[in-house]
Design an enzyme around this catalytic site. Sequence first.
Site, PDB file in Angstrom:
ATOM      1  N   PHE A  33      -7.619   2.650   7.831  1.00  0.00           N
ATOM      2  CA  PHE A  33      -7.279   3.251   6.540  1.00  0.00           C
ATOM      3  C   PHE A  33      -7.872   4.657   6.499  1.00  0.00           C
ATOM      4  O   PHE A  33      -9.028   4.864   6.875  1.00  0.00           O
ATOM      5  CB  PHE A  33      -7.837   2.389   5.401  1.00  0.00           C
ATOM      6  CG  PHE A  33      -7.259   2.757   4.068  1.00  0.00           C
ATOM      7  CD1 PHE A  33      -6.071   2.187   3.639  1.00  0.00           C
ATOM      8  CD2 PHE A  33      -7.884   3.688   3.263  1.00  0.00           C
ATOM      9  CE1 PHE A  33      -5.523   2.538   2.416  1.00  0.00           C
ATOM     10  CE2 PHE A  33      -7.344   4.040   2.039  1.00  0.00           C
ATOM     11  CZ  PHE A  33      -6.159   3.465   1.611  1.00  0.00           C
ATOM     12  N   ASP A  80     -15.044  -3.301   5.991  1.00  0.00           N
ATOM     13  CA  ASP A  80     -14.276  -2.925   4.806  1.00  0.00           C
ATOM     14  C   ASP A  80     -13.458  -4.155   4.411  1.00  0.00           C
ATOM     15  O   ASP A  80     -12.544  -4.556   5.137  1.00  0.00           O
ATOM     16  CB  ASP A  80     -13.360  -1.738   5.152  1.00  0.00           C
ATOM     17  CG  ASP A  80     -12.401  -1.393   4.010  1.00  0.00           C
ATOM     18  OD1 ASP A  80     -12.264  -2.202   3.066  1.00  0.00           O
ATOM     19  OD2 ASP A  80     -11.771  -0.321   4.081  1.00  0.00           O
ATOM     20  N   TYR A 112      -9.608  -4.021  -7.169  1.00  0.00           N
ATOM     21  CA  TYR A 112      -8.299  -3.879  -7.836  1.00  0.00           C
ATOM     22  C   TYR A 112      -7.173  -4.578  -7.088  1.00  0.00           C
ATOM     23  O   TYR A 112      -6.062  -4.635  -7.583  1.00  0.00           O
ATOM     24  CB  TYR A 112      -7.946  -2.406  -8.081  1.00  0.00           C
ATOM     25  CG  TYR A 112      -8.227  -1.464  -6.926  1.00  0.00           C
ATOM     26  CD1 TYR A 112      -7.405  -1.409  -5.827  1.00  0.00           C
ATOM     27  CD2 TYR A 112      -9.340  -0.634  -6.962  1.00  0.00           C
ATOM     28  CE1 TYR A 112      -7.678  -0.555  -4.779  1.00  0.00           C
ATOM     29  CE2 TYR A 112      -9.629   0.233  -5.922  1.00  0.00           C
ATOM     30  CZ  TYR A 112      -8.787   0.264  -4.828  1.00  0.00           C
ATOM     31  OH  TYR A 112      -9.071   1.111  -3.790  1.00  0.00           O
ATOM     32  N   LYS A 113      -7.476  -5.108  -5.884  1.00  0.00           N
ATOM     33  CA  LYS A 113      -6.403  -5.793  -5.150  1.00  0.00           C
ATOM     34  C   LYS A 113      -6.453  -7.280  -5.503  1.00  0.00           C
ATOM     35  O   LYS A 113      -6.053  -7.661  -6.590  1.00  0.00           O
ATOM     36  CB  LYS A 113      -6.586  -5.550  -3.646  1.00  0.00           C
ATOM     37  CG  LYS A 113      -6.506  -4.068  -3.259  1.00  0.00           C
ATOM     38  CD  LYS A 113      -6.701  -3.895  -1.774  1.00  0.00           C
ATOM     39  CE  LYS A 113      -6.804  -2.433  -1.384  1.00  0.00           C
ATOM     40  NZ  LYS A 113      -5.546  -1.706  -1.545  1.00  0.00           N
ATOM     41  N   ARG A 125       5.314  -4.108   3.175  1.00  0.00           N
ATOM     42  CA  ARG A 125       4.277  -5.144   2.991  1.00  0.00           C
ATOM     43  C   ARG A 125       4.640  -6.009   1.780  1.00  0.00           C
ATOM     44  O   ARG A 125       4.985  -5.493   0.711  1.00  0.00           O
ATOM     45  CB  ARG A 125       2.898  -4.498   2.750  1.00  0.00           C
ATOM     46  CG  ARG A 125       2.454  -3.563   3.837  1.00  0.00           C
ATOM     47  CD  ARG A 125       1.021  -3.078   3.624  1.00  0.00           C
ATOM     48  NE  ARG A 125       0.833  -2.377   2.345  1.00  0.00           N
ATOM     49  CZ  ARG A 125      -0.332  -1.902   1.916  1.00  0.00           C
ATOM     50  NH1 ARG A 125      -1.415  -2.071   2.639  1.00  0.00           N
ATOM     51  NH2 ARG A 125      -0.408  -1.262   0.765  1.00  0.00           N
TER      52      ARG A 125
END
Length: 445
Positions: free
Chosen positions: A152, A237, A262-263, A417
């Site tokens: 990322f 991570d 937030y995921k 995704r």
Amino acid sequence: MSPEAACDHGPGAGAARPTSLDARLEWARAQDAADVLAPLRSRFALPRGADGRPLLYFCGHSLGLAPIAARAMIASDIEDWERLGVLGHEHPRSAWIGYADRLQQSLAELTGARPHEVVAMNSLSVNLHLLLASFYRPSGRRRAILIEAGAFSSDRYAAASHISWHGFDPELELIELAPRAGEDLIRIEDIEARIAAEGPRLALVLWPGVQYRTGQLFDLGRITRAAHAVHCGAGFDLAHAIGNVPLALHADDADFAVWCSYKYLNAGPGAIGGAFVHERHLQRGELPRLTGWWGHDRGTRFEMSPTFAPAHGAAAWAVSNPPILSAAPLRASLPLFAEAGIAALRRKSLALTAYMALLVAELAGQRLVVITPGDPAQRGCQLSLRIASGAEHGLQLYQALSARGVVCDWREPDVIRLAPVPLYNSFEDVLRGVWTLCELLPQQC
Ligand SMILES: Cc1ncc(COP(=O)(O)O)c(C=O)c1O
């Protein structure tokens, strides 16, 4: 239900398999009716399209849905602010001073940590910087950081910037391990071999729990053991892992980890993040740390001493007082994990994702390639798809899906995704989503 059961009775049931949407719906609805976790869906707000019907939401890997109770949690903190002002910090009702501490137990359960090993604070990349400041300690020949090629972007920037910060050249000291030629996934044995080969140069291994583009789930214990065998640290991570797969950070002996909420933790856009520091490190006086008053020992924080005395545990890495309004939704979301149990959620997740994979294989055939591992033990809920006819068609397909009310996302250069999330997605969602996807696929490739 198990993925095997999905194979036995679902779309992969050979000659007996239903071919029409209606016949398949009957099967999917029966699974939903038998699913003890299905009622949890009603505890979330489902985004709706212009026609008022719920969208098919498969984007929990990007932004989890809002728990219905989140609004009340935020509202109660606003009310306390309105009614109490600064007194809200200590008032028993709001008690903002201890707000982050009260999240520790649930976060520890989700990460497989001891409560004092975790802390809710800041956001992911900030936490990564704070932990790199402590755990990236280059010395002598040992100054490289190993990451994955295709990490990322923020993780790569953070790692490279720490190398530069110490006066070294990221071109030389940032080692990026790529999958083998022609492959999308990084084999665990290649990670171990590279760690062993680079051993004397390595200061740190920084790895994802679940890879954001491919959805590959890594064995954190094996990576940590390989790193420790060459006397280097291992940090993770967990942006795409926490709340998605069961974790065992303490037992795996990870040195540190960071995440966002937030995921899969459903705490809303930009919500407070978190971090883990293994208790082995908590008493290490020589470990440097970037400090602020919120990391100070709780009992004496307000004495405003010029000398920093660390709080017990990972909380010593907290720098600022926590953003209450962005932490409040966690008070709505975390109890749902406790109610369902992460093991039960994982069981449902395995079944939902297996069902999605089976439908894709059966309905799309060669036209779609699933790049996420086929082995359920090596993936979370997300499936990453590549359209065989090329990236241009893939982007068009993604846009057409959005127009048809299927919420998924596109990651450059060529990946769609989709994540069926066991807290709020149903078997019917999965069927309708994949059916729409396949209707929109070009017939030939
Ligand atoms: C894998 C991964 N790492 C880091 C980040 C950056 O997170 P933040 O903006 O909260 O720092 C994200 C954001 O989506 C991510 O998916």
